[in-house]
Structure formats: structure tokens, C-alpha cells
Design a protein around this motif. Sequence first.
Motif, PDB file in Angstrom:
ATOM      1  N   LEU A 151       1.097  -0.914   0.104  1.00 40.70           N
ATOM      2  CA  LEU A 151      -0.067  -0.183  -0.061  1.00 40.70           C
ATOM      3  C   LEU A 151       1.005   1.068  -0.055  1.00 40.70           C
ATOM      4  O   LEU A 151       2.006   1.312   0.912  1.00 40.70           O
ATOM      5  N   GLY A 152       0.549   1.991  -0.956  1.00 36.13           N
ATOM      6  CA  GLY A 152       1.529   3.488  -0.963  1.00 36.13           C
ATOM      7  C   GLY A 152       2.711   3.215  -2.135  1.00 36.13           C
ATOM      8  O   GLY A 152       3.247   4.533  -2.347  1.00 36.13           O
ATOM      9  N   CYS A 153       2.719   2.276  -2.771  1.00 35.55           N
ATOM     10  CA  CYS A 153       3.836   2.180  -3.553  1.00 35.55           C
ATOM     11  C   CYS A 153       3.604   2.783  -5.015  1.00 35.55           C
ATOM     12  O   CYS A 153       4.635   3.192  -5.379  1.00 35.55           O
ATOM     13  N   ILE A 154       2.624   3.226  -5.372  1.00 32.55           N
ATOM     14  CA  ILE A 154       2.506   3.911  -6.485  1.00 32.55           C
ATOM     15  C   ILE A 154       3.137   5.184  -6.292  1.00 32.55           C
ATOM     16  O   ILE A 154       3.896   5.645  -7.349  1.00 32.55           O
ATOM     17  N   SER A 155       2.462   5.995  -5.551  1.00 32.01           N
ATOM     18  CA  SER A 155       3.193   7.418  -5.247  1.00 32.01           C
ATOM     19  C   SER A 155       4.586   7.139  -5.080  1.00 32.01           C
ATOM     20  O   SER A 155       5.261   8.017  -5.559  1.00 32.01           O
ATOM     21  N   HIS A 156       5.345   6.436  -4.306  1.00 28.31           N
ATOM     22  CA  HIS A 156       6.462   6.197  -4.041  1.00 28.31           C
ATOM     23  C   HIS A 156       7.426   5.961  -5.186  1.00 28.31           C
ATOM     24  O   HIS A 156       8.409   6.593  -5.728  1.00 28.31           O
ATOM     25  N   ALA A 157       6.885   5.160  -6.245  1.00 26.74           N
ATOM     26  CA  ALA A 157       7.529   4.822  -7.282  1.00 26.74           C
ATOM     27  C   ALA A 157       7.279   5.955  -8.426  1.00 26.74           C
ATOM     28  O   ALA A 157       8.441   6.255  -9.090  1.00 26.74           O
ATOM     29  N   LEU A 158       6.250   6.542  -8.441  1.00 25.66           N
ATOM     30  CA  LEU A 158       6.188   7.516  -9.483  1.00 25.66           C
ATOM     31  C   LEU A 158       7.063   8.830  -9.006  1.00 25.66           C
ATOM     32  O   LEU A 158       7.853   9.495 -10.040  1.00 25.66           O
ATOM     33  N   LEU A 159       7.072   9.017  -7.818  1.00 21.79           N
ATOM     34  CA  LEU A 159       8.042  10.242  -7.522  1.00 21.79           C
ATOM     35  C   LEU A 159       9.577   9.808  -7.515  1.00 21.79           C
ATOM     36  O   LEU A 159      10.172  10.776  -7.915  1.00 21.79           O
ATOM     37  N   THR A 160       9.861   8.662  -7.280  1.00 25.89           N
ATOM     38  CA  THR A 160      11.102   8.357  -7.463  1.00 25.89           C
ATOM     39  C   THR A 160      11.537   8.423  -8.996  1.00 25.89           C
ATOM     40  O   THR A 160      12.549   8.939  -9.481  1.00 25.89           O
ATOM     41  N   ALA A 161      10.610   7.900  -9.888  1.00 24.31           N
ATOM     42  CA  ALA A 161      10.958   8.072 -11.345  1.00 24.31           C
ATOM     43  C   ALA A 161      11.030   9.441 -11.805  1.00 24.31           C
ATOM     44  O   ALA A 161      11.987   9.797 -12.491  1.00 24.31           O
ATOM     45  N   GLU A 162      10.232  10.518 -11.172  1.00 24.95           N
ATOM     46  CA  GLU A 162      10.304  11.845 -11.454  1.00 24.95           C
ATOM     47  C   GLU A 162      11.663  12.360 -11.026  1.00 24.95           C
ATOM     48  O   GLU A 162      12.350  13.179 -11.703  1.00 24.95           O
ATOM     49  N   ALA A 163      12.242  12.105  -9.915  1.00 26.43           N
ATOM     50  CA  ALA A 163      13.336  12.552  -9.375  1.00 26.43           C
ATOM     51  C   ALA A 163      14.421  11.802 -10.232  1.00 26.43           C
ATOM     52  O   ALA A 163      15.426  12.527 -10.576  1.00 26.43           O
ATOM     53  N   ILE A 164      14.507  10.612 -10.697  1.00 29.63           N
ATOM     54  CA  ILE A 164      15.615  10.128 -11.731  1.00 29.63           C
ATOM     55  C   ILE A 164      15.571  11.045 -13.013  1.00 29.63           C
ATOM     56  O   ILE A 164      16.541  11.445 -13.340  1.00 29.63           O
ATOM     57  N   ALA A 165      14.525  11.230 -13.394  1.00 28.42           N
ATOM     58  CA  ALA A 165      14.534  12.049 -14.701  1.00 28.42           C
ATOM     59  C   ALA A 165      14.843  13.416 -14.492  1.00 28.42           C
ATOM     60  O   ALA A 165      15.766  13.752 -15.318  1.00 28.42           O
ATOM     61  N   GLN A 166      14.363  13.918 -13.274  1.00 25.60           N
ATOM     62  CA  GLN A 166      15.063  15.260 -12.865  1.00 25.60           C
ATOM     63  C   GLN A 166      16.418  15.553 -12.924  1.00 25.60           C
ATOM     64  O   GLN A 166      17.123  16.351 -13.060  1.00 25.60           O
ATOM     65  N   ASP A 167      17.004  14.140 -12.473  1.00 23.25           N
ATOM     66  CA  ASP A 167      18.574  14.257 -12.299  1.00 23.25           C
ATOM     67  C   ASP A 167      19.080  13.879 -13.606  1.00 23.25           C
ATOM     68  O   ASP A 167      20.375  13.568 -13.533  1.00 23.25           O
ATOM     69  N   GLY A 168      18.283  13.858 -14.595  1.00 25.92           N
ATOM     70  CA  GLY A 168      19.007  13.697 -15.926  1.00 25.92           C
ATOM     71  C   GLY A 168      19.315  12.314 -16.371  1.00 25.92           C
ATOM     72  O   GLY A 168      20.291  12.124 -17.440  1.00 25.92           O
TER      73      GLY A 168
END
Length: 226
Positions: A151-168
Motif C-alpha cells: 500500500l502506497g507504492c504507486i506514489s513512491h514509485a512515481l515520485l522516484t521516477a520523476e526524481a531520476i528523470a529530474q536528475d538527468g
Amino acid sequence: MSPAYFITGTDTDVGKTTVAAGLLQAARAAGLSTAAGKPVASGCEVTPEGLRNADALALMAQCTLALSYEEVNPVAFEPAIAPHIAAREAGVALTVQALLTPMQRILRQRADFTLIEGAGGWRVPLSGQDSLSDVAQGLDLPVILVVGVRLGCISHALLTAEAIAQDGLQLAGWVANIIDPKTSRLEENLATLAERLPAPCLGRVPKLKSPTPEAVAQYLELDLLD
């Protein structure tokens, strides 16, 4: 498929090492040479040879290249706490460069398949305002994300993916590690992750009684990596 990847997780205790060992085993089964690194680890055991971390040892066991423990895990702390706090208590400067240099040495060995495993999630602090993600950026490796399915993994996963992309950096693939098989609407959660994460799912690892690298490897598909 790239010869090297940085592997991270949506949080701590989501099965990063279990999946990493499975990926390395799958590479070995495909006839590839393998290497791995864990730049920093806390929660280590005191041994006659020095501090030893179970996760680093698990990675080391899947390496076909002859690497010493100190090469695989150059910075180790005994307390099972956040690395930056453990470093502060030990009086150690936990800098990006101190972690980057030994990992670059592993990459220069040019194994067919190398994994560098982070600690905890993407934004684990180091000294000052630096984070472990700065090490991933310095290595400039594509990233594999281990999603601890609960429970809660969707937001954690999407936020992590966004941070990875933000970091180039490129998200090369993700693995669904089902740490809570009783997750409500499990299939719907997995479908949402597949729809929204901008990378292929490399596999769905069920909760195994004995999650050996060989057992985990059966659920992973290296061929899906970019």
C-alpha cells in the motif's frame, strides 16, 4: 542492454539486494561476466576481517570478477541507521567523491553486466546537501528501480521516477517486488505502475519462502533492458 546500471528502490527494505542478486544471477546464467558495488552500507557485522554487510556479501557472491570486499563495499558502518548519521557518529566525511572513485574502478573492470546498488531510496543523504543520487549522477548510469509492492507504492514509485528523470538519468526498467502479497487490489496496482512508469517492467517477483538469487532470477527478464 547497457553493461552497467545503478539499482535503487522506492524505500529501504524493498528488496533491492534480493532483486540485484537475481539480476546478476540471470546475467551469469546467460554467460555474461558480472561485477557489483555497494558504495556505502550501514548495518554491518564486526568480523576478524573487518566490518561486513550482508547485502554487500550477497552481491559479491554473484560477481564472476575477482573483487575484494573493500572494492565492493568501500564504506561500511556498524549501526543499522541512515548512512549520513552513522558517518557523523563515526567521524567520517561521507562525500560523493569518496563513493564515486571506488565505483568507477569497478566500472573500469568492464564486466559484461555490472550493478551499483544504492542504500535505501533515491535521496539518501550524504554529507552537507549531497545525496546518494549525486553518486548515481556522477557515474551517469541508467537506473533500475525496485518497487516494493505494498500500500502506497504507486506514489513512491512515481515520485522516484520523476526524481531520476529530474536528475538527468534514464530509467531503464523497474521490478515489482511483491513484499505484501495481501496488498488490496494487487493487480490493479501493478497495472497502474505499468501504465505510468516510463520504462519496461523487468519482472514481478512474488514473496518467496527462500528468495535465493536462482529463485528470483526465474522471474526476471534481462532482455527487456534498453
